[in-house]
Write a protein that holds these residues in place. Structure first.
Motif, PDB file in Angstrom:
ATOM      1  N   LEU A 190      -3.199  -5.456   9.328  1.00  0.00           N
ATOM      2  CA  LEU A 190      -2.041  -4.666   8.921  1.00  0.00           C
ATOM      3  C   LEU A 190      -2.253  -3.183   9.201  1.00  0.00           C
ATOM      4  CD1 LEU A 190      -1.141  -6.384   5.522  1.00  0.00           C
ATOM      5  CD2 LEU A 190      -0.043  -6.689   7.748  1.00  0.00           C
ATOM      6  N   ILE A 191      -3.448  -2.699   8.893  1.00  0.00           N
ATOM      7  CA  ILE A 191      -3.735  -1.288   9.141  1.00  0.00           C
ATOM      8  C   ILE A 191      -3.744  -1.000  10.639  1.00  0.00           C
ATOM      9  CG2 ILE A 191      -5.562   0.462   9.020  1.00  0.00           C
ATOM     10  CD1 ILE A 191      -6.213  -0.505   6.244  1.00  0.00           C
ATOM     11  N   GLY A 192      -4.275  -1.943  11.418  1.00  0.00           N
ATOM     12  CA  GLY A 192      -4.264  -1.757  12.868  1.00  0.00           C
ATOM     13  C   GLY A 192      -2.858  -1.666  13.413  1.00  0.00           C
ATOM     14  N   ILE A 193      -2.000  -2.568  12.930  1.00  0.00           N
ATOM     15  CA  ILE A 193      -0.602  -2.537  13.370  1.00  0.00           C
ATOM     16  C   ILE A 193       0.080  -1.256  12.898  1.00  0.00           C
ATOM     17  CG2 ILE A 193       1.644  -3.655  13.164  1.00  0.00           C
ATOM     18  CD1 ILE A 193       0.175  -6.323  12.888  1.00  0.00           C
ATOM     19  N   GLY A 194      -0.158  -0.919  11.626  1.00  0.00           N
ATOM     20  CA  GLY A 194       0.485   0.257  11.054  1.00  0.00           C
ATOM     21  C   GLY A 194       0.088   1.535  11.767  1.00  0.00           C
ATOM     22  N   VAL A 234       0.357   8.833   6.747  1.00  0.00           N
ATOM     23  CA  VAL A 234       1.521   8.454   5.938  1.00  0.00           C
ATOM     24  C   VAL A 234       2.323   7.358   6.629  1.00  0.00           C
ATOM     25  CG1 VAL A 234       3.717   9.267   5.010  1.00  0.00           C
ATOM     26  CG2 VAL A 234       1.684  10.677   4.788  1.00  0.00           C
ATOM     27  N   LEU A 235       2.598   7.549   7.918  1.00  0.00           N
ATOM     28  CA  LEU A 235       3.369   6.556   8.656  1.00  0.00           C
ATOM     29  C   LEU A 235       2.636   5.216   8.710  1.00  0.00           C
ATOM     30  CD1 LEU A 235       4.644   8.717  11.672  1.00  0.00           C
ATOM     31  CD2 LEU A 235       6.000   7.864   9.760  1.00  0.00           C
ATOM     32  N   GLY A 236       1.333   5.276   8.961  1.00  0.00           N
ATOM     33  CA  GLY A 236       0.553   4.045   9.035  1.00  0.00           C
ATOM     34  C   GLY A 236       0.552   3.289   7.723  1.00  0.00           C
ATOM     35  N   TYR A 237       0.412   4.006   6.622  1.00  0.00           N
ATOM     36  CA  TYR A 237       0.400   3.342   5.313  1.00  0.00           C
ATOM     37  C   TYR A 237       1.753   2.706   5.007  1.00  0.00           C
ATOM     38  CZ  TYR A 237       0.463   2.689   0.294  1.00  0.00           C
ATOM     39  OH  TYR A 237       0.614   2.153  -0.957  1.00  0.00           O
ATOM     40  N   LEU A 238       2.806   3.439   5.231  1.00  0.00           N
ATOM     41  CA  LEU A 238       4.137   2.912   4.932  1.00  0.00           C
ATOM     42  C   LEU A 238       4.454   1.690   5.794  1.00  0.00           C
ATOM     43  CD1 LEU A 238       6.184   6.232   4.560  1.00  0.00           C
ATOM     44  CD2 LEU A 238       5.316   4.732   2.750  1.00  0.00           C
ATOM     45  N   ILE A 239       4.071   1.740   7.068  1.00  0.00           N
ATOM     46  CA  ILE A 239       4.319   0.597   7.957  1.00  0.00           C
ATOM     47  C   ILE A 239       3.475  -0.601   7.542  1.00  0.00           C
ATOM     48  CG2 ILE A 239       4.088  -0.234  10.326  1.00  0.00           C
ATOM     49  CD1 ILE A 239       4.723   2.639  11.232  1.00  0.00           C
ATOM     50  N   ALA A 240       2.204  -0.368   7.233  1.00  0.00           N
ATOM     51  CA  ALA A 240       1.331  -1.465   6.796  1.00  0.00           C
ATOM     52  C   ALA A 240       1.828  -2.072   5.497  1.00  0.00           C
ATOM     53  CB  ALA A 240      -0.098  -0.946   6.631  1.00  0.00           C
ATOM     54  N   LEU A 241       2.269  -1.227   4.566  1.00  0.00           N
ATOM     55  CA  LEU A 241       2.791  -1.723   3.292  1.00  0.00           C
ATOM     56  C   LEU A 241       4.052  -2.549   3.498  1.00  0.00           C
ATOM     57  CD1 LEU A 241       2.310  -1.570   0.205  1.00  0.00           C
ATOM     58  CD2 LEU A 241       3.855   0.401   0.168  1.00  0.00           C
ATOM     59  N   HIS A 245       4.561  -6.717   2.745  1.00  0.00           N
ATOM     60  CA  HIS A 245       5.614  -7.300   1.901  1.00  0.00           C
ATOM     61  C   HIS A 245       6.403  -8.341   2.685  1.00  0.00           C
ATOM     62  CE1 HIS A 245       5.037  -4.966  -1.674  1.00  0.00           C
ATOM     63  NE2 HIS A 245       5.205  -3.801  -1.042  1.00  0.00           N
ATOM     64  N   VAL A 246       6.617  -8.082   3.966  1.00  0.00           N
ATOM     65  CA  VAL A 246       7.373  -9.035   4.806  1.00  0.00           C
ATOM     66  C   VAL A 246       6.569 -10.316   5.003  1.00  0.00           C
ATOM     67  CG1 VAL A 246       8.325  -9.452   7.096  1.00  0.00           C
ATOM     68  CG2 VAL A 246       8.674  -7.236   5.973  1.00  0.00           C
ATOM     69  N   VAL A 247       5.260 -10.154   5.260  1.00  0.00           N
ATOM     70  CA  VAL A 247       4.395 -11.318   5.488  1.00  0.00           C
ATOM     71  C   VAL A 247       4.280 -12.170   4.229  1.00  0.00           C
ATOM     72  CG1 VAL A 247       2.037 -12.060   6.012  1.00  0.00           C
ATOM     73  CG2 VAL A 247       3.108 -10.222   7.334  1.00  0.00           C
ATOM     74  N   VAL A 248       4.064 -11.478   3.092  1.00  0.00           N
ATOM     75  CA  VAL A 248       3.946 -12.206   1.823  1.00  0.00           C
ATOM     76  C   VAL A 248       5.276 -12.795   1.419  1.00  0.00           C
ATOM     77  CG1 VAL A 248       3.416 -11.973  -0.607  1.00  0.00           C
ATOM     78  CG2 VAL A 248       2.015 -10.793   1.059  1.00  0.00           C
TER      79      VAL A 248
END
Length: 248
Positions: A190-194, A234-241, A245-248
């Motif tokens: 997730l962090i890598g994608i974000g 900030v952008l990476g965290y928001l995207i990963a978060l 939520h979408v995956v879960v």
């Protein structure tokens, strides 16, 4: 006689101005690191190097521990606070080497954001950022009001200080990413994608760098490299978060 005096004064002025510029360049660029940043090409290399080292430092610290990430964040905030007035050209506009009130505001906002992000471990840990940024914005207006009407570069100074506050506060996103990495089992992907998407979106940093002053202290060039990386957190965290939520 008056004409001859005028010609003599003009000649002295024409020869004196290049001397001033040469002295300024020598003070700004020469030193232990030579003339790095004195030319446009070397200045862009300095910006790119600063951005690369900052990004690598944040990524490594994010994987190791949030406290280490916060330490790297404090250094990034210090660079932004110390170099942002030079990076935006406001210091040169106001004919000073440093704009101390702006640096203090940016430093205070950035340190507060990093500290709160380290203490608050909730999912909505970044909800406090607008409040801290708002205090910094108000402080920037107050500082310029105190300078009085007719002061040089009041509007430019306000805009510069506000953007500096936003950049410093954004460093808290990296601390949030580090804590997210520890809490989530699938956080590596997730962090890598974000961060990857954030880097793509962060191409606005190229525009920021190209719009920056082509001359000035090296700390301004270094800050232009550090600042886009701060926003990536900030952008990476928001995207990963969001993805989590979408995956879960």
């Amino acid at each position: 006689m008056n004409k001859e005096n005028a010609v003599a004064k003009t000649h002295r002025f024409e020869t004196f101005v290049p001397q001033l510029r040469e002295r300024r360049d020598r003070i700004v660029y020469e030193g232990r690191v030579g003339r790095i940043g004195a030319t446009s090409s070397s200045r862009y290399r300095l910006v790119a190097t600063a951005a690369t080292l900052t990004l690598i430092s944040f990524l490594i610290a994010t994987v190791i521990h949030p406290i280490l990430t916060a330490a790297v964040g404090v250094l990034a905030v210090a660079f932004i606070a110390g170099g942002w007035p030079a990076a935006t050209g406001v210091a040169e506009l106001r004919r000073v080497n440093r704009v101390v009130p702006h640096s203090c505001i940016i430093l205070g906002a950035g340190l507060a954001a990093v500290a709160v992000s380290l203490v608050d471990t909730g999912v909505e840990r970044l909800t406090f950022l607008p409040a801290i940024a708002a205090v910094g914005v108000v402080a920037s207006f107050i500082v310029e009001l105190i300078r009085g009407e007719g002061a040089i570069g009041r509007l430019e100074s306000v805009i510069s200080c506000i953007t500096g506050v936003l950049a410093a506060v954004s460093v808290a996103g990296w601390v949030a990413l580090a804590d997210f990495y520890r809490a989530s089992q699938s956080s590596s992907l997730l962090i890598g994608i974000g961060v990857g998407i954030a880097l793509i979106l962060g191409t606005f940093g190229i525009r920021m760098i190209s719009a920056g002053p082509k001359e000035g202290p090296r700390r301004g060039a270094i800050t232009l490299g550090v600042t886009p990386v701060a926003f990536v957190g900030v952008l990476g965290y928001l995207i990963a978060l969001f993805i989590s939520h979408v995956v879960v």
